[in-house]
Motif scaffolding. Structure first.
Motif, short mmCIF file in Angstrom:
data_model
loop_
_atom_site.label_atom_id
_atom_site.label_comp_id
_atom_site.label_asym_id
_atom_site.label_seq_id
_atom_site.Cartn_x
_atom_site.Cartn_y
_atom_site.Cartn_z
N CYS A 78 83.61 39.81 -89.84
CA CYS A 78 83.17 38.62 -89.10
C CYS A 78 81.66 38.46 -89.14
O CYS A 78 81.15 37.35 -89.31
N CYS A 114 83.40 43.03 -85.87
CA CYS A 114 83.68 43.74 -87.13
C CYS A 114 82.75 43.21 -88.23
O CYS A 114 82.26 42.09 -88.15
N MET A 130 85.22 38.29 -82.27
CA MET A 130 85.45 37.05 -83.01
C MET A 130 86.92 36.93 -83.44
O MET A 130 87.55 35.92 -83.21
N CYS A 131 87.44 37.97 -84.14
CA CYS A 131 88.80 37.83 -84.69
C CYS A 131 89.85 38.52 -83.82
O CYS A 131 91.04 38.41 -84.10
N CYS A 144 87.43 43.28 -81.99
CA CYS A 144 86.32 42.43 -82.42
C CYS A 144 86.31 41.17 -81.56
O CYS A 144 87.35 40.56 -81.33
#
Ligand SMILES: [Zn+2]
Length: 189
Positions: free
Chosen positions: A65, A62, A28-29, A26
């Protein structure tokens, strides 16, 4: 809608264009996408004079997120976006169900909202919903022309855009050029 859901292996058009494989983390994370639901966006620019196109950016995010990002929006902005997407995706699910020969590949050549040929737009994006190594067919995948993406952005309040900007600034770990694009065009689910 879930009874109409089906899965296909993720097609190459939604692979990471650098690795030529499905996305693995992902943006973002940074967590693994192996057992997760996630979405993929690829933004594409057309060069009609050259008869070519170029991927401007691509990412996988994901749903956890994407959901957090969505919750950053004001309630009013969320309602407007949800109503807009529901109206247009609903039609698509019905269309899919009534057509046994539904061809997702072909559907990606047309903006799901404007019904225009995306090769006639300066820019457009294609979106897929994936689950591990499968692509989920249910409303997704679809294409949105740049014109319609701009129209959707108009649904967001200035306050929502500001909050999103902060959110992306604090959480996004990918390349700066993608971050700049995301600031102007948040992820929609
Ligand atoms: Zn994530």
């Amino acid at each position: 809608m879930s009874q109409y859901e089906s899965n296909l292996p993720i097609p190459k058009s939604f692979f990471n264009s650098e690795t030529k494989e499905p996305f693995t983390t992902c943006m973002m994370c940074n967590e693994s996408l192996a057992d997760k639901q996630y979405m993929v966006e690829k933004a594409i620019k057309n060069y009609p004079a050259l008869g070519t196109q170029e991927i401007i950016f691509e990412y996988a995010m994901c749903l956890s997120c994407a959901g957090k990002m969505h919750l950053e929006l004001s309630e009013e902005s969320r309602e407007r976006i949800e109503a807009y997407m529901k109206e247009h995706l609903q039609n698509r699910v019905q269309e899919q169900n009534s057509n046994p020969d539904f061809d997702f590949q072909q559907s990606l050549s047309q903006c799901i909202v404007a019904k225009t040929d995306v090769s006639h737009s300066a820019e457009y994006s294609i979106y897929a919903m994936c689950n591990g190594s499968d692509m989920t067919i249910n409303g997704f995948p679809y294409a949105l022309s740049g014109e319609i993406q701009d129209e959707i952005m108009q649904l967001l309040s200035a306050k929502s855009l500001e909050i999103l900007d902060d959110f992306i600034g604090n959480h996004f770990s990918g390349p700066p050029e993608v971050r700049e694009i995301l600031r102007k065009r948040p992820v929609l689910i």
